[in-house]
Design a protein around this motif. Structure first.
Motif, PDB file in Angstrom:
ATOM      1  N   ARG A  33      38.330 -72.432 -18.265  1.00  0.00           N
ATOM      2  CA  ARG A  33      37.052 -72.306 -17.205  1.00  0.00           C
ATOM      3  C   ARG A  33      37.742 -71.549 -16.055  1.00  0.00           C
ATOM      4  NH1 ARG A  33      34.383 -78.424 -16.724  1.00  0.00           N
ATOM      5  NH2 ARG A  33      34.640 -78.807 -19.042  1.00  0.00           N
ATOM      6  N   ASP A  34      39.224 -71.977 -15.698  1.00  0.00           N
ATOM      7  CA  ASP A  34      39.716 -71.308 -14.398  1.00  0.00           C
ATOM      8  C   ASP A  34      40.327 -69.928 -14.809  1.00  0.00           C
ATOM      9  OD1 ASP A  34      41.722 -72.286 -15.691  1.00  0.00           O
ATOM     10  OD2 ASP A  34      42.809 -73.518 -14.248  1.00  0.00           O
ATOM     11  N   ASN A  35      40.299 -69.256 -15.786  1.00  0.00           N
ATOM     12  CA  ASN A  35      40.563 -68.059 -16.308  1.00  0.00           C
ATOM     13  C   ASN A  35      39.899 -67.167 -15.208  1.00  0.00           C
ATOM     14  OD1 ASN A  35      41.250 -65.698 -17.524  1.00  0.00           O
ATOM     15  ND2 ASN A  35      41.761 -66.625 -19.148  1.00  0.00           N
ATOM     16  N   LEU A  70      29.316 -74.248 -13.137  1.00  0.00           N
ATOM     17  CA  LEU A  70      30.187 -72.976 -14.019  1.00  0.00           C
ATOM     18  C   LEU A  70      29.229 -72.104 -14.564  1.00  0.00           C
ATOM     19  CD1 LEU A  70      32.587 -71.431 -14.890  1.00  0.00           C
ATOM     20  CD2 LEU A  70      32.790 -73.155 -16.959  1.00  0.00           C
TER      21      LEU A  70
END
Length: 275
Positions: A33-35, A70
């Motif tokens: 998700r934090d890529n 997100l």
């Protein structure tokens, strides 16, 4: 080869989708998700599997972030050819009908509705985004090998109990829901993502399976005894309409058990009892 991106690839459905798509020869990205690269490269066809299930009541902010936060960033910033958002047939709680266009009801003051409300907010965001190729799949209760017993899934819990040799059902055996096997889910979702003519689809079997049927079947596979808690409540859920799915794709769900779909050895049945 078709490029896919699976968001939520560490989850039960997401991980099986990755394996299925790779087995079909497709290129699959499974970024965290934090890529940072999530918004700097073409993602192809996005399957949005991010979500919380059993622990949504104790993690309300994480639930909203997963189902809406997100998603909003992906819809606003990401480069994709299509996006399929995984919602849930739970949104039909209290509704008079389960077809995709049915009016839905919510009870904001009931903590159990946070899951439904956040999923519906995600759906609404998909519709309002203005992006082309954005669709919604409302999944029924997905079952199959490898389910996490801690995920709050009735069947996963019963499987775990059966492996220990004894099952206790805490709901009435005539309680029933719509269950869909993971094999059907991973085959159908990419088809909807690539060729769906509608915006919203129920991904379900269209059949009700009772909790008593699960007890009986699992007892046969695990030689497990079973009993039902005295005074267990009866839980009824409306049958899910699959007319749209069948009309567009001609698919028919196979039984959730049988044909070796669970890859468990069948053992001698041990009798159970209802109180």
């Amino acid at each position: 080869m078709t490029p896919f991106t699976v968001l939520g690839a560490s989850g039960y459905i997401g991980s099986r989708l990755v394996a299925h798509l790779q087995g079909q020869g497709h290129t699959v990205l499974a970024p965290a998700r934090d890529n940072a690269g999530l918004f700097s490269q073409p993602l192809g066809h996005v399957l949005y599997c991010v979500g919380l299930t059993a622990d949504f009541r104790s993690r309300p902010f994480d639930t909203v972030e997963a189902h809406v936060g997100l998603l909003a960033e992906v819809l606003r910033r990401a480069q994709f050819d299509s996006l399929l958002y995984l919602s849930s047939t739970r949104v039909y709680m209290g509704a008079a009908s389960t077809d995709e266009e049915a009016p839905l009801s919510v009870v904001p003051g009931d903590p159990s509705y946070l899951y439904n409300l956040s999923k519906l907010a995600g759906e609404s965001l998909c519709h309002a985004s203005g992006r082309s190729g954005v669709r919604v799949a409302r999944l029924s209760n997905v079952v199959g090998p490898g389910m996490d017993a801690q995920a709050g899934n009735l069947v996963a819990d019963l499987v775990h109990q059966a492996q220990q040799g004894a099952m206790l059902l805490r709901s009435h055996p005539e309680s029933a829901k719509d269950y869909i096997h993971i094999d059907d889910v991973v085959h159908w979702l990419p088809r909807i993502a690539l060729g769906g003519r509608s915006v919203t689809y129920n991904v379900a079997s269209g059949r009700q399976t009772t909790h008593g049927q699960w007890l009986q079947w699992l007892s046969e596979h695990y030689a497990s005894s079973f009993e039902v808690q005295e005074g267990a409540p009866l839980q009824r859920f409306a049958p899910i309409s699959v007319a749209r799915l069948q009309a567009e794709f001609g698919v028919m769900a196979r039984p959730v058990w049988g044909d070796g779909r669970w890859r468990w050895p069948v053992q001698t049945q041990t009798a159970g009892r209802y109180p």
